[in-house]
Design a protein around this motif. Structure first.
Motif, PDB file in Angstrom:
ATOM      1  N   UNK A   1      93.126 -54.574  34.680  1.00 33.97           N
ATOM      2  CA  UNK A   1      92.976 -55.336  35.917  1.00 33.97           C
ATOM      3  C   UNK A   1      93.059 -56.832  35.642  1.00 33.97           C
ATOM      4  N   UNK A   2      92.436 -57.276  34.551  1.00 34.55           N
ATOM      5  CA  UNK A   2      92.491 -58.690  34.165  1.00 34.55           C
ATOM      6  C   UNK A   2      93.933 -59.134  33.952  1.00 34.55           C
ATOM      7  N   UNK A   3      94.689 -58.378  33.158  1.00 30.62           N
ATOM      8  CA  UNK A   3      96.067 -58.777  32.852  1.00 30.62           C
ATOM      9  C   UNK A   3      96.982 -58.667  34.073  1.00 30.62           C
ATOM     10  N   UNK A   4      96.748 -57.683  34.930  1.00 33.85           N
ATOM     11  CA  UNK A   4      97.529 -57.575  36.168  1.00 33.85           C
ATOM     12  C   UNK A   4      97.269 -58.786  37.059  1.00 33.85           C
ATOM     13  N   UNK A   5      96.013 -59.192  37.143  1.00 27.18           N
ATOM     14  CA  UNK A   5      95.649 -60.369  37.948  1.00 27.18           C
ATOM     15  C   UNK A   5      96.280 -61.630  37.360  1.00 27.18           C
ATOM     16  N   UNK A   6      96.246 -61.756  36.029  1.00 27.69           N
ATOM     17  CA  UNK A   6      96.858 -62.929  35.380  1.00 27.69           C
ATOM     18  C   UNK A   6      98.359 -62.993  35.674  1.00 27.69           C
ATOM     19  N   UNK A   7      99.032 -61.858  35.627  1.00 29.84           N
ATOM     20  CA  UNK A   7     100.472 -61.832  35.936  1.00 29.84           C
ATOM     21  C   UNK A   7     100.737 -62.141  37.408  1.00 29.84           C
ATOM     22  N   UNK A   8      99.887 -61.634  38.293  1.00 27.54           N
ATOM     23  CA  UNK A   8     100.051 -61.915  39.724  1.00 27.54           C
ATOM     24  C   UNK A   8      99.882 -63.407  40.001  1.00 27.54           C
ATOM     25  N   UNK A   9      98.907 -64.031  39.360  1.00 24.28           N
ATOM     26  CA  UNK A   9      98.698 -65.468  39.542  1.00 24.28           C
ATOM     27  C   UNK A   9      99.890 -66.250  39.017  1.00 24.28           C
ATOM     28  N   UNK A  10     100.432 -65.839  37.872  1.00 27.07           N
ATOM     29  CA  UNK A  10     101.618 -66.503  37.330  1.00 27.07           C
ATOM     30  C   UNK A  10     102.792 -66.391  38.303  1.00 27.07           C
ATOM     31  N   UNK A  11     103.023 -65.202  38.821  1.00 23.62           N
ATOM     32  CA  UNK A  11     104.139 -64.998  39.753  1.00 23.62           C
ATOM     33  C   UNK A  11     103.962 -65.841  41.016  1.00 23.62           C
ATOM     34  N   UNK A  12     102.760 -65.820  41.593  1.00 24.14           N
ATOM     35  CA  UNK A  12     102.529 -66.591  42.818  1.00 24.14           C
ATOM     36  C   UNK A  12     102.616 -68.093  42.569  1.00 24.14           C
ATOM     37  N   UNK A  13     102.307 -68.504  41.334  1.00 24.74           N
ATOM     38  CA  UNK A  13     102.349 -69.927  41.003  1.00 24.74           C
ATOM     39  C   UNK A  13     103.766 -70.442  40.787  1.00 24.74           C
ATOM     40  N   UNK A  14     104.672 -69.564  40.422  1.00 19.75           N
ATOM     41  CA  UNK A  14     106.022 -70.011  40.095  1.00 19.75           C
ATOM     42  C   UNK A  14     107.061 -69.705  41.176  1.00 19.75           C
ATOM     43  N   UNK A  15     106.768 -68.749  42.040  1.00 18.41           N
ATOM     44  CA  UNK A  15     107.703 -68.447  43.126  1.00 18.41           C
ATOM     45  C   UNK A  15     107.696 -69.583  44.147  1.00 18.41           C
ATOM     46  N   UNK A  16     108.818 -69.789  44.817  1.00 21.31           N
ATOM     47  CA  UNK A  16     108.808 -70.800  45.895  1.00 21.31           C
ATOM     48  C   UNK A  16     107.777 -70.412  46.958  1.00 21.31           C
ATOM     49  N   UNK A  17     107.034 -71.382  47.457  1.00 21.45           N
ATOM     50  CA  UNK A  17     106.018 -71.054  48.469  1.00 21.45           C
ATOM     51  C   UNK A  17     106.660 -70.527  49.750  1.00 21.45           C
ATOM     52  N   UNK A  18     106.066 -69.477  50.276  1.00 23.36           N
ATOM     53  CA  UNK A  18     106.524 -68.880  51.534  1.00 23.36           C
ATOM     54  C   UNK A  18     105.314 -68.705  52.440  1.00 23.36           C
ATOM     55  N   UNK A  19     105.536 -68.686  53.750  1.00 24.98           N
ATOM     56  CA  UNK A  19     104.393 -68.565  54.669  1.00 24.98           C
ATOM     57  C   UNK A  19     103.576 -67.283  54.481  1.00 24.98           C
ATOM     58  N   UNK A  20     104.191 -66.208  53.996  1.00 27.30           N
ATOM     59  CA  UNK A  20     103.476 -64.941  53.846  1.00 27.30           C
ATOM     60  C   UNK A  20     102.615 -64.878  52.585  1.00 27.30           C
TER      61      UNK A  20
END
Length: 122
Positions: free
Chosen positions: A10-29
């Protein structure tokens, strides 16, 4: 599968999710608290809490590693066209780490108190 393995996954999945959300272009959703700094604080508080459960007794390692992870994210953001790095984000990450650690300590204290209360009732 042990509970510690579940926490680590769960820790590593959360870390990867944060990385993805931090690097993807921001979207309203994209999920948000409504303020960039509180997004950082919440994300890193959750990472710290999960990290304390996944790697008990390694608090200093977690703090150093997660601060370095936050710095890496900021560095990577500076290389993307839709994002930019901010020192304030790294400060918010650090505040989140403290909040996650404090929450974990409070939860552990409450659980220990509850267990002591149950054992004294028997």
């Amino acid at each position: 599968m042990t509970s510690q393995q579940v926490w680590r996954g769960t820790f590593w999945a959360c870390a990867l999710a944060i990385l993805a959300m931090s690097l993807l272009p921001p979207v309203p959703q994209m999920p948000t608290t409504g303020w960039d700094k509180s997004n950082h604080m919440l994300g890193f508080a959750i990472l710290m809490l999960l990290g304390c459960w996944a790697y008990p007794g390694r608090t200093v390692f977690l703090v150093c590693g997660l601060l370095a992870y936050g710095a890496l994210i900021e560095l990577l953001q500076s290389l993307t066209p839709a994002r930019f790095a901010e020192w304030g984000d790294l400060l918010a990450d650090g505040c989140g780490l403290f909040a996650g650690w404090a929450l974990g300590q409070t939860m552990a204290w409450l659980l220990a108190r509850r267990a002591a209360s149950k054992s004294s009732d028997e």
